[in-house]
Enzyme design. Sequence first.
Site, PDB file in Angstrom:
ATOM      1  N   SER A 159       0.495  -0.726   0.116  1.00 20.54           N
ATOM      2  CA  SER A 159       0.223   0.119   0.173  1.00 20.54           C
ATOM      3  C   SER A 159       0.972   1.239  -0.089  1.00 20.54           C
ATOM      4  CB  SER A 159      -1.179   0.000   1.278  1.00 20.54           C
ATOM      5  OG  SER A 159      -1.976   0.888   0.602  1.00 20.54           O
ATOM      6  N   GLU A 160       0.505   2.654  -0.996  1.00 21.29           N
ATOM      7  CA  GLU A 160       1.648   3.292  -0.985  1.00 21.29           C
ATOM      8  C   GLU A 160       1.574   4.242   0.019  1.00 21.29           C
ATOM      9  OE1 GLU A 160      -0.947   2.739  -3.204  1.00 21.29           O
ATOM     10  OE2 GLU A 160      -1.707   4.088  -4.213  1.00 21.29           O
ATOM     11  N   ASN A 161       0.954   4.341   1.242  1.00 18.86           N
ATOM     12  CA  ASN A 161       0.946   5.470   2.462  1.00 18.86           C
ATOM     13  C   ASN A 161       2.383   4.401   3.317  1.00 18.86           C
ATOM     14  OD1 ASN A 161      -0.769   3.408   2.649  1.00 18.86           O
ATOM     15  ND2 ASN A 161      -1.137   3.834   4.387  1.00 18.86           N
TER      16      ASN A 161
ATOM     17  N   SER B 252       7.993   4.179  -0.402  1.00 22.98           N
ATOM     18  CA  SER B 252       7.464   4.048  -1.564  1.00 22.98           C
ATOM     19  C   SER B 252       7.173   4.119  -2.749  1.00 22.98           C
ATOM     20  CB  SER B 252       5.955   3.887  -0.083  1.00 22.98           C
ATOM     21  OG  SER B 252       5.055   2.916  -0.822  1.00 22.98           O
TER      22      SER B 252
END
Lengths: 218, 218, 216, 216
Positions: free
Chosen positions: B48-50, B90
Amino acid sequence: MEVIDKRVVIGKRVAQELKDGDYVNLGIGLPTEVANHIPEGVRVFFQSENGIMGAGPAPTEGAEDENLINAGGGFITAIKGASYFDTCLSFAIIRGGHIDLTVLGALQADQCGKLANWMIPGKMIPGMGGAMDLVTGSRKVIVAMEHCDRRGNSKILDNCSLPLTAKNKVNLIVTERAVIEVTSDGLLLKEVAKGYTVEDVISCTDAKLIISENISYF
Amino acid sequence: MEVIDKRVVIGKRVAQELKDGDYVNLGIGLPTEVANHIPEGVRVFFQSENGIMGAGPAPTEGAEDENLINAGGGFITAIKGASYFDTCLSFAIIRGGHIDLTVLGALQADQCGKLANWMIPGKMIPGMGGAMDLVTGSRKVIVAMEHCDRRGNSKILDNCSLPLTAKNKVNLIVTERAVIEVTSDGLLLKEVAKGYTVEDVISCTDAKLIISENISYF
Amino acid sequence: MVKIISAKEAASLIKSGESIMFGGFLAVGSAETIIEELKELGTSDLEMIVIATDYEDKGVGILVSNKQVSSIKTSHIGTNKATQNQMNNNEIKVDLIPQGTLLEQIRSAGAGLGGVLTPTGLGTVVAEGKQVIEVDGKEFLLEKPISADFALIRAKKADKYGNLVYDKTARNSNPIMATAAKITIAEVDEIVEAGEIPAEDVVTPGVFVDYLVLKK
Amino acid sequence: MVKIISAKEAASLIKSGESIMFGGFLAVGSAETIIEELKELGTSDLEMIVIATDYEDKGVGILVSNKQVSSIKTSHIGTNKATQNQMNNNEIKVDLIPQGTLLEQIRSAGAGLGGVLTPTGLGTVVAEGKQVIEVDGKEFLLEKPISADFALIRAKKADKYGNLVYDKTARNSNPIMATAAKITIAEVDEIVEAGEIPAEDVVTPGVFVDYLVLKK
């Protein structure tokens, strides 16, 4: 004066520039002497650009950790509250203006505040290592070096003849004979070491010096 | 077909594209359904890019951790062997080509393999979030979306009319009616969902379709 | 060296019209206590830099709803109707920036770089007005550094030298923003003695941190 | 997914003429066991990317002394006379690069950037032949990405998904180089089960790692 004494004189004087809370990078060799003379009541944090903030003194013999070295390859310790990081972040800290003070040795410094410290063409090319980033990024740069080379020639010149380390200016030059500030007007002789006179310093310095009206002695 | 059924059909089919060991980023909304249909014997890692690699399923009620969410703001869990990192790293993972597969929703996709998924001028401007980086950087990009919009208009067009997400091509379009590969010659209809015919798909698709000689059904 | 101050003191350092980077994403990893104090003080005309404008009543959205913000650089406003409404009414200027690009721009400022070349945004509206630079036959957008007067970040724990560690995905943009402002203020759940955070575990070295605020 | 192989197998993956990034600095944090196997195999004509060429008999210096290297990108060769001699005799091509720049170039490759703008090197021989780009009135050098066929890195511990943690200053260039090669091989002191390294503590996520080698 013996080399060892010169180092102590220079190291002690540079240490007077440290302010409480400063983040400081000391170059390889002579500048490391500064760490031995931190004024009382002043706490500074030493960075080593391979990847530590909070470098402590060399370990006692036998207590070396093979994975804990400084940028000169010497064994160090880490203070309580130190941090490790990768070398890329270490240079982000340096180039990003987060280091208050860098102290470097030099082969030459000149009246424009330029310095040369990483190669002598045809003779010695160790490489610039982190020096170019340190001079470019640090808030304040002090050159700490002997006043003359081994042949007695001035290392403070009108113009550096060796390849430059950065076009950015150093702020202060500290030798075993003098403290010289780099100003927009040129090199300002501010302090002279005990045992020397202003005339001594002028005569062993190739670069033109502006003489402060309030010379003090260190 | 109900929306919920469409999601399942699409999610199941996209999941067939997962390969053992893949690092996968599932966009917000529909694409998250893919995680419910991972083929047996296949282990993938969800980013998840967070800032997490190894995102696990939603927690049971009451077991939510307020500091553990995905890029859609939903509570998640972390698998054993997960890692947390900052959002800049990320996106270095994403833009640097380290993600094997990204699955995104879209408002439109076109015969050139372009997609639009982040704004409808004058109407809705949520922002691109991480979508532009995901489409630009991922090794393979699948658009997972309903074949038509709420008014029954084809979302697969000759040319996207909405602002583009990237000039890079998506590789595959999966809807509840068809699987369409983006080739250098145009859109290749490869599979048709059970309950539909090739003609059904052609008639509800604005873009020109090349029909595979070996259509299969899913 | 890092100083410990109250949330109210921290908020008082910020003047109307100044720029602030807010760590956090969708109100996770936000400096909540300081944001509340900023609301209380009513500091206005703020320039906000943030990954997303969170929710109308949570995270940085509180300041948007309270009309204290005049411009925003962000990648996502879809979860906050107040941002969208104020943007549509021209009350607020919003620059939408791809998330990866925004973070690299912030990192550039913190790392003393003049910017980065990214392929993201090429061929889209994001490229409008930007310099395209070719490197070895491939095109990239030149994206410039983004810095700010203040970074308000949130961490789990600090030691007295300002070394920080974060909790799970509450890390998000915090470590990057910590590097890129004139003054960085970290709101933390706990402040411990120097040495209590192992040197290996430090994510943000104290050199980046100016003030610590204990979360209420 | 990451595979566990022997040091000999790792070295065998590398063919003569290929490029390798070597993590480590002055032989601290080097993939010693794999370097020894490379020496054993005699793989030649290697392109080396490394912060410093270490010592004649330690770290990457071993491969230089054994004349297996044809070109080097590095910031410092002052501790290794073999490098200096081979350079002076034109046996080896050495590009000297400021250390911070070299690391940003490697990071750029790993992060999918087309390069960065840095002030470092302006007005020096480093700027020769490079594009100078002005951003908001300040000049910067455009520095391009540096990638490699292989990254040989060294970590303290890995889990079976390839997540890595490092020991003290042996971290150095390893986490950055891990991101920037086609194939990344990590030599580690210990391999543990997934989950045994806390997710917060991971420095290099396994997504960057292809092979693990247990140090001899």
